[in-house]
Design a protein around this motif. Structure first.
Motif, mmCIF file in Angstrom:
data_model
loop_
_atom_site.group_PDB
_atom_site.id
_atom_site.type_symbol
_atom_site.label_atom_id
_atom_site.label_comp_id
_atom_site.label_asym_id
_atom_site.label_seq_id
_atom_site.Cartn_x
_atom_site.Cartn_y
_atom_site.Cartn_z
ATOM 1 N N LYS A 1 -6.357 6.948 -6.000
ATOM 2 C CA LYS A 1 -7.428 6.987 -5.001
ATOM 3 C C LYS A 1 -7.223 5.992 -3.860
ATOM 4 C CE LYS A 1 -11.121 8.755 -7.879
ATOM 5 N NZ LYS A 1 -12.526 8.640 -8.249
ATOM 6 N N LEU A 2 -6.727 4.796 -4.177
ATOM 7 C CA LEU A 2 -6.518 3.809 -3.119
ATOM 8 C C LEU A 2 -5.389 4.255 -2.193
ATOM 9 C CD1 LEU A 2 -7.125 1.158 -1.707
ATOM 10 C CD2 LEU A 2 -5.667 -0.001 -3.399
ATOM 11 N N GLU A 3 -4.310 4.752 -2.747
ATOM 12 C CA GLU A 3 -3.211 5.241 -1.922
ATOM 13 C C GLU A 3 -3.674 6.381 -1.014
ATOM 14 O OE1 GLU A 3 0.450 4.166 -4.986
ATOM 15 O OE2 GLU A 3 -0.583 6.100 -5.149
ATOM 16 N N GLU A 4 -4.481 7.296 -1.555
ATOM 17 C CA GLU A 4 -5.033 8.390 -0.748
ATOM 18 C C GLU A 4 -5.888 7.848 0.396
ATOM 19 O OE1 GLU A 4 -7.156 10.805 -3.558
ATOM 20 O OE2 GLU A 4 -5.313 11.633 -4.412
ATOM 21 N N LYS A 5 -6.692 6.828 0.103
ATOM 22 C CA LYS A 5 -7.558 6.235 1.122
ATOM 23 C C LYS A 5 -6.723 5.541 2.196
ATOM 24 C CE LYS A 5 -11.867 5.312 2.276
ATOM 25 N NZ LYS A 5 -12.755 6.375 2.741
ATOM 26 N N ILE A 6 -5.666 4.862 1.798
ATOM 27 C CA ILE A 6 -4.777 4.207 2.763
ATOM 28 C C ILE A 6 -4.146 5.246 3.690
ATOM 29 C CG2 ILE A 6 -2.626 2.893 3.025
ATOM 30 C CD1 ILE A 6 -3.401 1.486 0.332
ATOM 31 N N ILE A 7 -3.684 6.354 3.126
ATOM 32 C CA ILE A 7 -3.073 7.419 3.928
ATOM 33 C C ILE A 7 -4.101 8.012 4.897
ATOM 34 C CG2 ILE A 7 -2.103 9.764 3.840
ATOM 35 C CD1 ILE A 7 -0.086 7.613 3.012
ATOM 36 N N SER A 8 -5.314 8.271 4.417
ATOM 37 C CA SER A 8 -6.311 8.935 5.278
ATOM 38 C C SER A 8 -6.942 7.994 6.297
ATOM 39 C CB SER A 8 -7.398 9.594 4.425
ATOM 40 O OG SER A 8 -8.186 8.634 3.763
ATOM 41 N N ASP A 9 -7.171 6.724 5.938
ATOM 42 C CA ASP A 9 -7.939 5.837 6.807
ATOM 43 C C ASP A 9 -7.200 4.590 7.283
ATOM 44 O OD1 ASP A 9 -9.856 7.683 6.179
ATOM 45 O OD2 ASP A 9 -11.262 6.278 5.280
ATOM 46 N N GLY A 10 -6.039 4.293 6.709
ATOM 47 C CA GLY A 10 -5.289 3.108 7.118
ATOM 48 C C GLY A 10 -4.513 3.355 8.400
ATOM 49 N N LYS A 11 -4.173 2.277 9.077
ATOM 50 C CA LYS A 11 -3.389 2.357 10.306
ATOM 51 C C LYS A 11 -2.276 1.309 10.236
ATOM 52 C CE LYS A 11 -7.250 3.816 13.219
ATOM 53 N NZ LYS A 11 -8.367 3.790 12.324
ATOM 54 N N VAL A 12 -1.082 1.722 10.631
ATOM 55 C CA VAL A 12 0.059 0.816 10.659
ATOM 56 C C VAL A 12 0.170 0.240 12.066
ATOM 57 C CG1 VAL A 12 2.533 0.556 10.284
ATOM 58 C CG2 VAL A 12 1.230 2.207 8.910
#
Length: 191
Positions: free
Chosen positions: A3-14
């Protein structure tokens, strides 16, 4: 993918400089559902480990550590970065470098809140160089307590902090380990 990895992909920014911006759900505005999941996941990963207290460092680790403390049913203690009038008595102190803020901080906890023989689980939001964790481990050692594990939300696997912490014999559980990220494409690859 968890779930955290999914959230990083959907809402995180590099961002430039190997910065992973997750302040929209983790360390500024907090998504309490992912926070709840992280606390439960740390409880699952450290099942069977005796934990007397959760330790983190202010400020971004407090929400995650609070969720973990609730799941373990133990108190939360956080290392402070600045002196205040309500902190009196003996203090345990260490020095850490902040990758995010690019500066050194003196951190401390009141000696009365970290006791000899206690079993301490350290929980924090990010692991990059490992300086914050080394400072927290130092505080635990000064108290004569024992680090029984370290739980990290996001580890930057391409930096050396995780390797260094593991080489010291600490049990380290990271919920998401970023192997690489590209600020031009926004791509994030997990280990």
């Amino acid at each position: 993918m968890n779930k955290l990895e999914e959230k990083i992909i959907s809402d995180g920014k590099v961002l430039e400089g190997n910065v992973l911006k997750v302040d929209g759900f983790l360390n500024h505005r907090v998504d309490v559902e992912i926070l709840k999941w992280m606390g439960e996941e740390f409880r699952r990963r450290f099942d069977g480990v005796k934990v007397d207290k959760i330790l983190t460092i202010e400020a971004s680790g407090i929400a995650i550590a609070s969720s973990a403390a609730l799941c373990f049913g133990v108190p939360l203690l956080f290392a402070k970065k600045s002196q205040s009038v309500n902190v009196t008595g003996d203090k345990l102190c260490s020095k850490v470098y902040s990758f995010t803020h690019k500066c050194w901080n003196n951190i401390f906890v009141s000696a009365e809140y970290l006791s000899k023989g206690e079993k301490i689980l350290i929980v924090d939001d990010f692991l990059a160089s490992g300086s914050a964790l080394e400072g927290l481990v130092d505080l635990v050692s000064q108290a004569g307590a024992e680090v029984v594990g370290i739980g990290i939300a996001i580890e930057k696997g391409f930096q050396d902090g995780g390797r260094r912490i593991r080489e010291k014999g600490c049990r380290l559980e990271s919920l998401a380990i970023v192997e690489s990220m590209d600020c031009r494409t926004g791509e994030i690859i997990f280990r």
